[in-house]
Design an enzyme around this catalytic site. Structure first.
Site, PDB file in Angstrom:
ATOM      1  N   SER A 321     -14.213 -10.059  -6.687  1.00 27.68           N
ATOM      2  CA  SER A 321     -12.798 -10.201  -6.291  1.00 27.68           C
ATOM      3  C   SER A 321     -12.472  -9.520  -4.971  1.00 27.68           C
ATOM      4  O   SER A 321     -11.407  -9.763  -4.412  1.00 27.68           O
ATOM      5  CB  SER A 321     -11.898  -9.623  -7.382  1.00 27.68           C
ATOM      6  OG  SER A 321     -12.077 -10.394  -8.549  1.00 27.68           O
ATOM      7  N   ASP A 358      -9.897 -17.341 -16.126  1.00 26.83           N
ATOM      8  CA  ASP A 358      -9.391 -16.138 -15.472  1.00 26.83           C
ATOM      9  C   ASP A 358      -9.932 -14.950 -16.255  1.00 26.83           C
ATOM     10  O   ASP A 358     -10.269 -15.076 -17.436  1.00 26.83           O
ATOM     11  CB  ASP A 358      -7.863 -16.119 -15.490  1.00 26.83           C
ATOM     12  CG  ASP A 358      -7.292 -15.111 -14.519  1.00 26.83           C
ATOM     13  OD1 ASP A 358      -6.859 -15.505 -13.432  1.00 26.83           O
ATOM     14  OD2 ASP A 358      -7.332 -13.896 -14.850  1.00 26.83           O
ATOM     15  N   HIS A 364      -1.866 -14.816 -15.972  1.00 27.72           N
ATOM     16  CA  HIS A 364      -0.919 -13.880 -15.374  1.00 27.72           C
ATOM     17  C   HIS A 364       0.476 -14.455 -15.221  1.00 27.72           C
ATOM     18  O   HIS A 364       1.383 -13.797 -14.734  1.00 27.72           O
ATOM     19  CB  HIS A 364      -1.401 -13.450 -13.986  1.00 27.72           C
ATOM     20  CG  HIS A 364      -2.702 -12.706 -14.013  1.00 27.72           C
ATOM     21  ND1 HIS A 364      -3.915 -13.356 -14.027  1.00 27.72           N
ATOM     22  CD2 HIS A 364      -2.961 -11.379 -14.061  1.00 27.72           C
ATOM     23  CE1 HIS A 364      -4.881 -12.457 -14.047  1.00 27.72           C
ATOM     24  NE2 HIS A 364      -4.327 -11.242 -14.081  1.00 27.72           N
ATOM     25  N   CYS A 377      -5.622 -12.069  -9.679  1.00 30.42           N
ATOM     26  CA  CYS A 377      -5.571 -13.287 -10.510  1.00 30.42           C
ATOM     27  C   CYS A 377      -6.608 -14.304 -10.020  1.00 30.42           C
ATOM     28  O   CYS A 377      -6.591 -14.712  -8.851  1.00 30.42           O
ATOM     29  CB  CYS A 377      -4.167 -13.890 -10.434  1.00 30.42           C
ATOM     30  SG  CYS A 377      -4.072 -15.546 -11.135  1.00 30.42           S
TER      31      CYS A 377
END
Lengths: 627, 373
Positions: A321, A358, A364, A377
């Site tokens: 991420s 996710d 989210h 997210c």
């Protein structure tokens, strides 16, 4: 016919006097012939013997290698006395006996010794048999010298790293120049047995550290041992290096990693100076700088932990991420979305026949870009990745320095991979699959980066788009002139990114720490901005994370800078197989940053009360003052 | 009569024996230089090839000196001597320094040594002086030519170049002897020399560099050996002696090939030759030099005028002195003063000027018969 003028008369007289010259020269030539007969015929045998046992030998005097210090002048590498064993083949009467004696006396490896003795090289020049003899071994050799013709023990210097395992990847180690190296022009002034840097800074800056060898001509006795010095040409010591590293931070970074494999990099975003570059597991350069037996060497190379790999510059990991920073910049800059565009996350993203999940079950909900960064997210980024396409993603990744060298002064830096259809065609001869764009959007799939590249990336973000070449050398102390030469900072790039875009990202990154995935990095000392990442090592996993064998677990990432305004330090933490970035990596970064702030409390680091986050307006103009 | 005129244009006038001997000595020198330097690494033209280039240039100088009547050349002698003095002075300021001595003008990769040039010019200037003066009294015979020689000698000693300085003195003394000194003049000269000796020694000794003093001290007393300066002499003797009767064969000289012998291609080229060719080779070489000297003597004693005879005598003195001192120092009977072996040692300036001087000799021989035209 003959003109008998007085002048002719005088000429005749003069010419008669030439006889003096003639007789004189004739006499001397006869004298010379007699002398030469004496030398060559009468005493010829004597001189022949002398020439066959000519007892002058040339001994190379090794130079003292330059010292290495950290940025504060703390010693990182020096030289200590050591005894080295040499032999001059010309003086060896019985090679087999010599081998037997040496193996018996000090336990030299026989095969190695034989190889060394049969290597090509001048018979009259001493060749090194073994370095780093113990005092006992040296004494044993010396006391048996009558028994060991041609053998000598020379006191020379041995490289020493007082901090042992600390900064080992960075410093590197030294070793004898190899045959292949000797063929290269940059090693032209070296000789068999010369010590050169083989790794790390020792290798890259060898030309400074090396110095210049001297020479000593000695007269040897019948056993080849030194009797008298005929001529000495002193060696010249190498130049000293001052690194950018702060040993205190380096040690802390290594302690933070502890027994885990991983890397921590700390850098000054405003100059590119690397403050710490830790990689674990490490090795002891003191051991590697001595002569290793093939078995010892094999053990190190085959160690499962790969201690010789510098994970900060050579470890290639999916960024996970943390890559969302690049995604966010790309999406805004390509106008794929604007800061107010909302995307709804329901916990998964269907594409083709697959469902891309996710990390948060249930999703989210609806969110804008900055919230998506704070909460990391996945669905939001799947969506914008799908809209932009892989080419745009790759283009921005490249702009941030991924997929290419950072240019740090360390050998064999790895590049990582920024995948694109063209890359895949070339590397795998396969077409790009649309699903692979989805994986790349959250920093998975083929995408790999090094921790140093990510440090450079986050530093560039914090430094408003200006990037510097990461560097390890602050100054060189020239031994010859006694001058300290500081090396200038090299600005490498200014990213062509709108200031608003960077401001939004900076704001969101601060939010990651205050309210997002990296809350465990929140500090009461200093404002920190950063991004967590969790890099999957295998795509399909058989069960819950905690049940997996450790080597299949995810890598934890955290990339950060602090303070959020005018950052003075950028820190990357990567811990292998430790799971989530937020829990495993972010706290380590926090500790390192806090320590740095405590060590260098030069300016106020807490932003005004109310907003701990630098507002977009205040980050517009900033040039981080640094020490 | 007619026969002689014809013969003056025939082979005899060019003196093929003379050229053959010069060629033989040059070849032996080139072989020895090749032997010591062919294995040496290093960029650029190898030394033996450079020496060949110098020999070719020397050949040109030989021919130039042979073509013009030596009387014409002698008329330029004072001008040439002034040029030589200027060069010797300039080299002290801008010359290339090597081992503490400033002797060379660098010209590209080569170096020009004005002292070598000055030696030949000294012969020319002294010969024309004596030929044109009444040579009466010791003032005209000894003092004036001594004053002519002195500035050159001092400039050379200032470099310092002891070897060339001694050659300068030797040329002067040899020509003086041939001109003839009456016993009274000789007596005064000796007396003067004795009186001036302590002073001159002081000046000379003070002008010498440490390495030269050490060389001389080492020679006088071999036990005096700071830092092993007797090393060169010893290595040279070992090289020569170990050649024994038959030599170690071409390229077989261990002393020179293994670099025990320093300066194997320049001052110590004789030691290389003696090591590889043995005593028989040495005899051959000495015979060649002797032949060269005898042929030169013949030219001198058959010269048609004083100028020719004195020029020839000067050239003989220069070559003979260098040869004797060089071989003597390599064989350990003279101190090591740094004089090249004529026609053999590596060095462009010496080769070219020596060959020019030899050209002058043939010139003298060719012109001796024009008297009868």
């Amino acid at each position: 016919m003959l003109d008998l003028s007085p002048q002719q008369d005088e000429l005749r007289e003069l010419q008669r006097r030439l006889t003096i010259l003639k007789i004189g020269l004739l006499l001397v030539i006869v004298l010379l012939a007699f002398r030469l007969w004496h030398l060559q015929v009468r005493e010829g045998q004597y001189y022949r013997d002398l020439s066959e046992n000519n007892r002058t030998r040339s001994v190379i005097l090794e130079p003292a290698r330059g010292l290495i210090y950290d940025r504060n002048g703390v010693l990182l590498a020096n030289n200590v006395p050591s005894f080295n064993l040499y032999v001059t083949l010309e003086d060896v009467t019985d090679r087999e006996r010599l081998i037997k004696r040496l193996v018996g006396l000090i336990g030299l490896d026989e095969a190695r010794l034989r190889k060394r003795l049969s290597e090509r090289g001048a018979k009259l020049l001493p060749r090194k048999l073994k370095g780093g003899l113990t005092l006992r071994e040296a004494a044993l050799i010396e006391s048996h010298r009558l028994d060991l013709p041609g053998v000598m023990v020379q006191a020379e210097s041995q490289r020493n790293y007082p901090a042992r395992l600390t900064a080992s990847h960075l410093l590197g180690y030294v070793g004898e120049v190899s045959g292949d190296q000797l063929e290269k022009p940059e090693f032209g002034d070296l000789h068999q047995g010369s010590i050169v840097g083989q790794y790390g800074v020792e290798h890259t800056y060898d030309r400074f550290l090396r110095g210049r060898a001297g020479q000593k001509v000695i007269e040897a006795d019948a056993l080849g041992h030194e009797k008298r010095t005929v001529e000495v040409q002193k060696p010249e010591a190498g130049d000293d290096l001052y690194l950018t590293i702060d040993l205190r931070l380096q040690k802390l970074a290594e302690d933070l990693l502890g027994e885990e494999a991983g890397a921590i990099v700390a850098m000054d975003p405003a100059t590119g100076e690397v403050l710490a570059l830790a990689s674990r597991p490490a090795f002891d350069p003191n051991v590697l700088s001595r002569e290793l037996t093939p078995k010892q060497w094999e053990e190190i190379v085959q160690d499962e932990g790969h201690p010789l790999t510098n994970r900060a510059t050579q470890g290639q990991y999916p960024p996970g991420s943390t890559f969302k920073i690049v995604m966010a910049v790309a999406a805004l800059e390509t106008n794929t979305i604007d800061p107010t565009t909302t995307i709804r996350c329901v916990g998964s993203y269907p594409f083709g026949r697959r469902l891309y999940k996710d990390w948060k079950e249930g999703g989210h909900g609806t969110m804008v870009l900055s919230q998506a960064i704070i909460d990391s997210c996945d669905v939001f980024f799947y969506t914008i990745g799908q809209r932009m396409g892989i080419e745009a993603i790759a283009s921005y990744a490249n702009q941030f320095g991924l997929g290419r060298e950072t240019g740090i002064e360390l050998p064999s830096e790895r590049l990582g991979i920024v995948p694109s259809p063209a890359w895949k065609e070339k590397a795998r001869n396969e077409p790009w699959l649309p699903g692979e764009t989805i994986s790349a959007s959250i920093g998975q799939g083929y995408l790999t980066v090094t921790p140093l590249q990510m440090t450079n990336l986050i530093a560039t973000v914090g430094n408003n788009g200006v990037s510097f070449r990461p560097r390890l050398i602050r100054a060189v102390m020239e031994r010859a002139t006694g001058r300290l030469q500081e090396l200038p900072h090299v600005a490498r790039d200014r990213l062509a990114i709108k200031p608003e875009t960077l401001a939004l990202i900076q704001h969101a990154l601060a939010g990651v720490v205050t309210e997002g995935t990296a809350r465990r990095a929140k500090s009461s000392l200093v404002t920190i901005a950063g991004k967590t990442g969790t890099a999957q090592t295998v795509a399909a996993r058989p069960g819950p994370e905690q049940d997996l064998p450790k080597k299949l677990r995810d890598h934890a990432w955290f990339i950060s800078y602090a303070p959020t305004v005018a950052p003075r330090i950028a820190v990357t933490v990567l811990v292998e197989h430790m799971g989530h970035g937020g829990s495993a990596a972010a706290p380590l970064a926090k500790q390192l940053i806090e320590t740095f702030i405590k060590l260098t409390p030069h300016e106020p680091v807490i932003a005004e009360s109310g907003s701990p986050v630098g507002s977009p307006m205040t980050v517009m103009v900033q040039q981080g003052p640094h020490d | 009569m007619i026969d002689r005129v014809i013969s003056s244009r025939g082979p005899d006038s060019f003196e093929w024996r003379f050229v053959a001997i010069i060629g033989a000595i040059l070849s032996l020198g080139l072989l020895s230089i090749y032997s010591v330097t062919h294995a040496q690494p290093g960029g650029g033209l190898p030394l033996y090839a450079r020496q060949m280039l110098w020999v070719v240039m020397g050949g040109a100088a030989f021919l130039v000196m042979l073509v013009f009547d030596y009387h014409k050349i002698a008329r330029l002698s004072y001008l040439l001597y002034v040029i030589a003095l200027v060069l010797l002075a300039v080299v002290l300021i801008v010359g290339k320094t090597s081992r503490g001595a400033q002797r060379w003008f660098p010209i590209g990769p080569f170096a020009f040594q004005p002292a070598e040039f000055a030696k030949v010019v000294l012969i020319l200037v002294l010969a024309s002086y004596y030929a044109n003066s009444a040579r009466e009294g010791w003032r005209q015979r000894v003092v004036l030519p001594g004053l002519i020689m002195a500035p050159g000698l001092l400039l050379i000693l200032k470099q310092p170049d002891l070897g060339s300085g001694l050659s300068f003195l030797a040329i002067y003394v040899a020509m003086l002897l041939v001109v003839g000194v009456r016993s009274k003049a000789l007596g005064i000269l000796l007396l003067l020399a004795l009186m001036l000796f302590p002073f001159a020694w002081e000046v000379m000794w003070g002008a010498l560099h440490d390495y030269q003093r050490e060389r001389i001290l080492t020679f006088v007393n071999p036990a005096y050996d700071p830092g092993g300066k007797g090393y060169h002499g010893l290595q040279s003797r070992i090289a020569i002696g170990s050649g024994e009767l038959l030599g170690k064969g071409l390229y077989g000289g261990t002393q020179s090939q293994l670099k025990f012998l320093p300066e194997g291609h320049t001052d110590f080229v004789f030691a290389v030759f003696a090591e590889e060719w043995g005593f028989l080779g040495v005899l051959l070489l000495l015979a060649l030099f002797l032949g060269l000297i005898m042929l030169s003597m013949e030219i001198a004693s058959r010269a048609k005028d004083v100028l020719g005879a004195l020029l020839a005598a000067g050239v003989i003195a220069m070559i003979g002195f260098s040869m004797v001192i060089n071989i003597g120092m390599t064989a350990g009977i003279f101190p090591i003063v740094g004089i090249p072996l004529p026609l053999m040692s590596y060095g462009g300036s010496a080769i070219v000027t020596t060959m020019a001087a030899l050209g002058l000799l043939v010139n003298i021989k060719r012109r001796r018969l024009t008297l009868f035209y």
